[in-house]
Structures are given as structure tokens and as C-alpha cells.
Motif scaffolding. Structure first.
Motif, short mmCIF file in Angstrom:
data_model
loop_
_atom_site.label_atom_id
_atom_site.label_comp_id
_atom_site.label_asym_id
_atom_site.label_seq_id
_atom_site.Cartn_x
_atom_site.Cartn_y
_atom_site.Cartn_z
N ASP A 1 0.85 -1.18 0.00
CA ASP A 1 0.00 0.00 0.00
C ASP A 1 0.89 1.24 0.00
OD1 ASP A 1 -2.85 1.21 0.69
OD2 ASP A 1 -1.36 2.21 1.95
N ILE A 2 0.64 2.17 -0.91
CA ILE A 2 1.54 3.30 -1.10
C ILE A 2 1.63 4.19 0.14
CG2 ILE A 2 -0.21 4.81 -2.13
CD1 ILE A 2 2.02 5.81 -4.03
N SER A 3 0.51 4.35 0.85
CA SER A 3 0.53 5.16 2.06
C SER A 3 1.38 4.53 3.15
CB SER A 3 -0.91 5.36 2.57
OG SER A 3 -0.91 6.07 3.79
N ASN A 4 1.20 3.23 3.35
CA ASN A 4 1.98 2.53 4.37
C ASN A 4 3.47 2.50 4.04
OD1 ASN A 4 -0.20 1.79 6.08
ND2 ASN A 4 -0.74 0.16 4.68
N VAL A 5 3.79 2.18 2.80
CA VAL A 5 5.19 2.02 2.40
C VAL A 5 5.95 3.34 2.50
CG1 VAL A 5 6.73 1.47 0.48
CG2 VAL A 5 4.76 0.00 0.95
N THR A 6 5.34 4.43 2.03
CA THR A 6 6.05 5.72 2.03
C THR A 6 6.25 6.24 3.46
OG1 THR A 6 3.91 6.80 1.60
CG2 THR A 6 5.37 6.43 -0.28
N MET A 7 5.24 6.15 4.30
CA MET A 7 5.39 6.65 5.67
C MET A 7 6.37 5.79 6.45
SD MET A 7 4.48 9.17 7.47
CE MET A 7 4.97 9.64 9.13
N TYR A 8 6.33 4.49 6.21
CA TYR A 8 7.26 3.56 6.88
C TYR A 8 8.69 3.88 6.47
CZ TYR A 8 8.64 -0.94 8.97
OH TYR A 8 9.20 -1.92 9.75
N ASN A 9 8.86 4.30 5.23
CA ASN A 9 10.19 4.64 4.71
C ASN A 9 10.72 5.92 5.38
OD1 ASN A 9 12.24 4.16 2.33
ND2 ASN A 9 11.81 6.34 2.34
N ILE A 10 9.83 6.87 5.67
CA ILE A 10 10.25 8.12 6.29
C ILE A 10 10.60 7.92 7.76
CG2 ILE A 10 9.48 10.44 6.97
CD1 ILE A 10 7.76 10.50 4.47
N SER A 11 9.68 7.30 8.48
CA SER A 11 9.88 7.12 9.92
C SER A 11 9.05 5.93 10.39
CB SER A 11 9.48 8.39 10.68
OG SER A 11 9.50 8.15 12.08
N GLN A 12 9.72 4.86 10.76
CA GLN A 12 8.99 3.68 11.23
C GLN A 12 8.24 3.98 12.53
OE1 GLN A 12 11.39 0.14 11.37
NE2 GLN A 12 12.30 0.49 9.35
N SER A 13 8.85 4.75 13.41
CA SER A 13 8.20 5.05 14.68
C SER A 13 6.95 5.89 14.47
CB SER A 13 9.18 5.75 15.63
OG SER A 13 9.63 6.98 15.07
N ALA A 14 7.04 6.89 13.59
CA ALA A 14 5.88 7.73 13.31
C ALA A 14 4.76 6.90 12.67
CB ALA A 14 6.26 8.89 12.40
N TYR A 15 5.15 6.01 11.78
CA TYR A 15 4.17 5.14 11.13
C TYR A 15 3.47 4.25 12.14
CZ TYR A 15 2.39 1.12 8.55
OH TYR A 15 1.59 0.10 8.07
N LEU A 16 4.24 3.61 13.01
CA LEU A 16 3.65 2.70 14.00
C LEU A 16 2.81 3.43 15.03
CD1 LEU A 16 6.72 0.34 14.52
CD2 LEU A 16 4.65 -0.14 13.21
N ASN A 17 2.99 4.76 15.13
CA ASN A 17 2.17 5.57 16.03
C ASN A 17 0.90 6.07 15.36
OD1 ASN A 17 3.74 5.40 18.37
ND2 ASN A 17 5.09 7.06 17.69
N GLY A 18 0.71 5.68 14.09
CA GLY A 18 -0.54 6.01 13.41
C GLY A 18 -0.47 7.19 12.47
N ASN A 19 0.72 7.75 12.22
CA ASN A 19 0.85 8.89 11.33
C ASN A 19 0.92 8.44 9.87
OD1 ASN A 19 1.17 11.19 13.32
ND2 ASN A 19 2.83 9.83 13.99
N GLY A 20 0.63 9.38 8.96
CA GLY A 20 0.71 9.04 7.55
C GLY A 20 0.44 10.25 6.67
N PHE A 21 0.81 10.13 5.41
CA PHE A 21 0.60 11.19 4.43
C PHE A 21 -0.45 10.83 3.40
CE2 PHE A 21 5.06 12.08 5.71
CZ PHE A 21 4.88 13.37 6.17
N GLY A 22 -1.04 9.66 3.49
CA GLY A 22 -2.02 9.24 2.50
C GLY A 22 -1.35 8.73 1.24
#
Length: 488
Positions: free
Chosen positions: A377-398
Motif C-alpha cells: 500500500d503506497i501510504s503505508n510504504v512511504t510513511m514507513y520509509n520516512i519514519s517507522q516510529s511515526a508510522y507505527l504511532n498512526g501517522n501518515g501522508f495518505g
């Protein structure tokens, strides 16, 4: 003056850039000029960029192109056409900071810099690819939309026969699921207020102790509304049920998710105007625009205080402007794709929504390491690439239409998906949505995805596969089985 402006505005609602003369179609002078001049503008901007090493000429060239395309489209096809709506939301989700940097170079806007969740500065090469891709998207979309809508000449408006059984079943389903959906919304809003907005994306709702009778409430409510539309309700029925559905969506948006209610308001107004051939004055459009901006800013300032955070809300114009410009951080998604350093990309992102049922069954929901690494999923992959901790805390760019297009095949992919989108937008804008009743639910789901497309997925409407499946299951029972029974 207001009456004059309204006449000018309304004259563009169903106009065309090509006309029929002696049985043949020809492209208007204004579109011909656009087709020729805009590429020349890009070449000049590119030459200055090569000579100076500054992206500003390209930014200026793109800004001129985009603004001219928007004015042209609004004048010829109506400022509330789907095409214009797509351009508006592109500004909001992608380009507001780009235009701010271009038009106000003395201010400290920088579209290549990301400040959250960590500071990232993209190279000028990435900026070049982003601007050129945006230019291609805007140019191809505009040219082929204009050509297609001119070929989609005005036909005798088709009025589909109402299917009262579908309308009634849709209303009954909405009536059955409305109160359970309200209760479910109340429980979720209360949970988000206590635990924070990001709890939505970390599967926090699974911790709520729901009454058994609220299960499937959202699903049933959405399916009921789609069935209601499929029955070709009268204008009065449409207004009554749609206002009720919008009111529920407004309550549901208190969780902090603004996209669904904004899309619903836009598409219901569009549906009302096109399906029932209603002329809406410019003043009402402006009012809707103001309401949407107030809703966006209000929810943005309120939701950051969820979870016990004590956050001051903006109290001046500049702070509100900053909030609106900050929404364009979704531009980061295409720039990450263009940078080319993503992990866990398994196949073109554009096809990912087609596997949503499989992903949900195998990996569940939420934002987890397993989902980011396996679902593509493009939203998950891109946010995970930027910051795994931010992603796992529920953040994202869509997501991003532009990002999916570039990922599909570089500049060629951008041109192809822009061409395809232009055809779809022109067919809808050039008709009164005169499709067969059985296709209306799918059309509505697709249209609901369009306002959010700049930060969503091209096939994102497939995420509602359960609602689509339930809708067509009932349609099968109501339309097909009785017909077969009658033919025996």
C-alpha cells in the motif's frame, strides 16, 4: 453586477471548447493556443533552469499553466465540474506550498523541505521530476478532457425509470442501520477524544466493547444509500435522504477524519446538479467552499487536542493560512517515489487496492510492520520509509494519484493515467450521469473517491469492497432473480 456574474458563471456550466460545423468537429482557437503555447512555456522554463540552476523558472511556468487551466476549465465547463473539483483538491493536497513559494518568494516556503515527522530536504533533481510530472499531468489532463468532452456532445437527457423497490429497500436499510451507526460513532468519537486521533490508524477501535447489534452498521448504511441512488429517487427524495446521510457523516467526522464528509458533500451537490439538471448560483458554491474550509480548519485544530493534548488553536488569519498550506504535505509521497529509495515495493502501487480483501484477511488492519512490508500500500510504504516510529504511532501522508502514475511508468505513466482520468471526468461532466440503474452504486463509489484522489489511490474506492459487495448482492435479488422467475 452579481446577476451578470451569475450569467457568466452559469453559461460555462455546459459549454464546450469545440463546436460542430458542417458535420465535422474542430478544436477551438483557445484550446489550439493552449496546446501549442504551454509546451513552449515549459521549454523556455527548462532552458532558464539549465542556465541558472534554479527551479524557480519551472515553478513559475507550472504555476501559470495550472492557474490558466483552472480558469479555462471553470469558464468553459463550470467551476463545479468534476475536472475543476480535481484541480481544487490538487491545490489543497499537493500544490498550495508550491504556489506559495512561487507567488511569494520573499517568504520562507520551500516545497522540497519536510519538517515533520523529521526534517527531510529533497535534492533539486527530485524537485525537477516533481515539477515536470505535475506539468505533464496538468497538460495531458486538460487537453484530453477538452477533446473528449467536445466529442461527448450534448445528447437528449436520459431519465431512468425509477425502481421504487430499490429506493424503498435503500431507505429501509438506512433506517435499520442509522441508530446503530450513531451509537457506534459515539463510542468511536469518545475513544478518539480519550486516546488521540492516531488511535484510528493503530487499530485502536478494536479495544472498544461494542454492543453486538452495531456490527456492520456503517456497511449497511452505505449500502442502503447506494441502493437508494440506484432506484433513481425523485429530487425531493434525494435531498431528504442525502441531507440525512450528510448529517450523519458530519457527526462521524468528529473523530477527525475529514475526507469522507468533504467528498460526500461535494459529490451530493454534483449529483444533485447533474442528475436533476439543477442550476445552482455562484453564491451557493461560494458558501459551500467557505463551509468546507471552516470544517477543514476546525477539525484540524480540534483533533490535535484529542488524547489529552493541550494545543492552542489558531486565532488569526496567518495561522489559518499556514494550516491550509500545511495540508499540501502529501506532495512528499510522489517525491519519495521519484527519489527511488523505497523499500518493500513489490509491484506497481496503483494495483494494490484490488488486493484489499486478501490483505485484510491475511494481515488484518491498522499500521504494523507486517502490513507495511507486505501489503504494498503506497501510504503505508512511504510513511514507513520516512519514519517507522511515526508510522507505527498512526501517522501518515495518505496516497497520491501523481505518485501512483509516476510509479507505474515514469513520465509515460503520468501521461497514461492522466489521459485515462481525463476520459472519465469528461464522460461524467458531459452527461447527466445517465448510466443504467445497476451501475449507479459503483459510479457513486468511484465519484466519492475523486475529490480525495490527489492524496488517495486511483482505485481507492475498491477499499469499500464489503459495501459494494452487499449492494450488488441486494441488487441481484431485487433485479435479476425476479426477472428470471418471470421468464420461466
Amino acid at each position: 453586477m452579481n446577476d451578470t456574474f451569475n450569467k457568466v458563471f452559469m453559461s460555462g456550466m455546459d459549454a464546450y471548447t469545440t463546436v460542430e460545423r458542417k458535420g465535422s468537429l474542430y478544436i477551438s482557437r483557445s484550446l489550439s493556443i493552449y496546446i501549442i503555447v504551454i509546451p513552449i512555456l515549459l521549454c523556455i522554463a527548462y532552458a532558464i533552469y539549465v542556465f541558472t540552476g534554479s527551479l524557480y523558472p519551472l515553478l513559475l511556468g507550472f504555476t501559470i499553466t495550472f492557474i490558466y487551466s483552472l480558469i479555462y476549465a471553470g469558464r468553459h465547463y463550470g467551476f463545479f465540474s468534476l475536472y475543476c473539483v480535481f484541480l481544487y483538491t490538487n491545490i489543497f493536497f499537493i500544490y498550495s506550498v508550491v504556489f506559495a513559494e512561487t507567488l511569494f518568494p520573499f517568504l520562507n516556503y520551500d516545497f522540497l523541505t519536510l519538517r515533520w515527522p523529521k526534517r527531510i530536504a529533497f535534492d533539486i533533481d527530485v524537485g525537477f521530476k516533481f515539477i515536470v510530472s505535475s506539468f505533464i499531468e496538468t497538460y495531458i489532463l486538460h487537453v484530453f478532457y477538452c477533446i473528449r468532452i467536445s466529442k461527448h456532445k450534448k445528447k437528449l437527457r436520459i431519465k431512468r425509470e425509477p425502481i421504487r423497490s430499490l429506493t424503498q429497500i435503500g431507505e429501509i436499510m438506512m433506517g435499520i442501520f442509522f441508530f446503530p451507526a450513531l451509537v457506534k460513532t459515539y463510542l468511536q468519537v469518545r475513544y478518539v477524544i480519550q486516546h488521540g486521533y492516531n488511535s484510528i490508524f493503530t487499530n485502536g477501535f478494536s479495544n472498544i466493547d461494542y454492543p453486538f447489534w452495531v456490527s456492520g452498521a456503517y456497511l449497511g448504511l452505505m449500502a442502503g444509500y447506494c441502493l437508494f441512488l440506484a432506484g433513481a429517487p425523485s429530487k425531493k427524495q434525494f435531498k431528504r435522504i442525502s441531507l440525512l446521510y450528510i448529517a450523519f457523516s458530519l457527526l462521524n467526522s468528529l473523530k477527525g477524519q475529514r475526507g469522507n464528509v468533504i467528498s460526500l458533500i461535494i459529490i451530493c451537490i454534483y449529483w444533485y446538479r447533474k442528475k436533476y439538471d439543477v442550476n445552482i448560483k455562484i453564491g451557493k458554491y461560494i458558501l459551500v467552499g467557505v463551509v468546507l474550509i471552516v470544517l477543514i480548519v476546525s477539525l484540524d485544530t480540534v483533533r490535535v487536542g484529542y488524547g489529552g493534548n493541550n494545543v492552542n488553536t489558531p486565532s488569526n488569519t496567518s495561522a489559518v493560512v499556514d494550516i491550509l498550506i500545511e495540508q499540501s504535505r502529501s506532495r512528499v509521497v510522489p517525491m519519495l517515489i521519484m527519489e527511488g529509495n523505497l523499500q518493500y515495493r513489490h509491484y506497481p502501487f496503483v494495483f494494490s487496492p484490488l488486493l484489499t480483501p486478501y490483505y485484510a484477511f491475511k494481515y488484518g488492519y491498522g499500521q504494523t510492520d507486517e502490513i507495511a512490508r507486505n501489503t504494498n500500500d503506497i501510504s503505508n510504504v512511504t510513511m514507513y520509509n520516512i519514519s517507522q516510529s511515526a508510522y507505527l504511532n498512526g501517522n501518515g501522508f495518505g496516497g497520491s494519484f501523481l505518485a501512483e502514475a509516476y510509479d507505474l511508468g515514469g513520465y509515460i505513466g503520468v501521461a497514461f493515467l492522466s489521459f485515462l482520468l481525463a476520459q472519465i471526468l469528461a464522460i461524467c461532466d458531459g452527461s447527466n450521469l445517465d448510466v443504467q440503474n445497476k451501475y449507479i452504486p459503483l459510479l457513486f463509489q468511484f465519484l466519492m473517491n475523486l475529490p480525495l484522489l490527489p492524496r488517495n489511490r486511483f482505485l481507492g474506492f475498491m477499499n469499500n469492497y464489503l459495501a459494494i459487495g452487499l449492494t450488488y448482492f441486494v441488487l441481484l435479488i431485487v433485479l435479476i432473480i425476479p426477472r428470471k422467475h418471470r421468464s420461466v
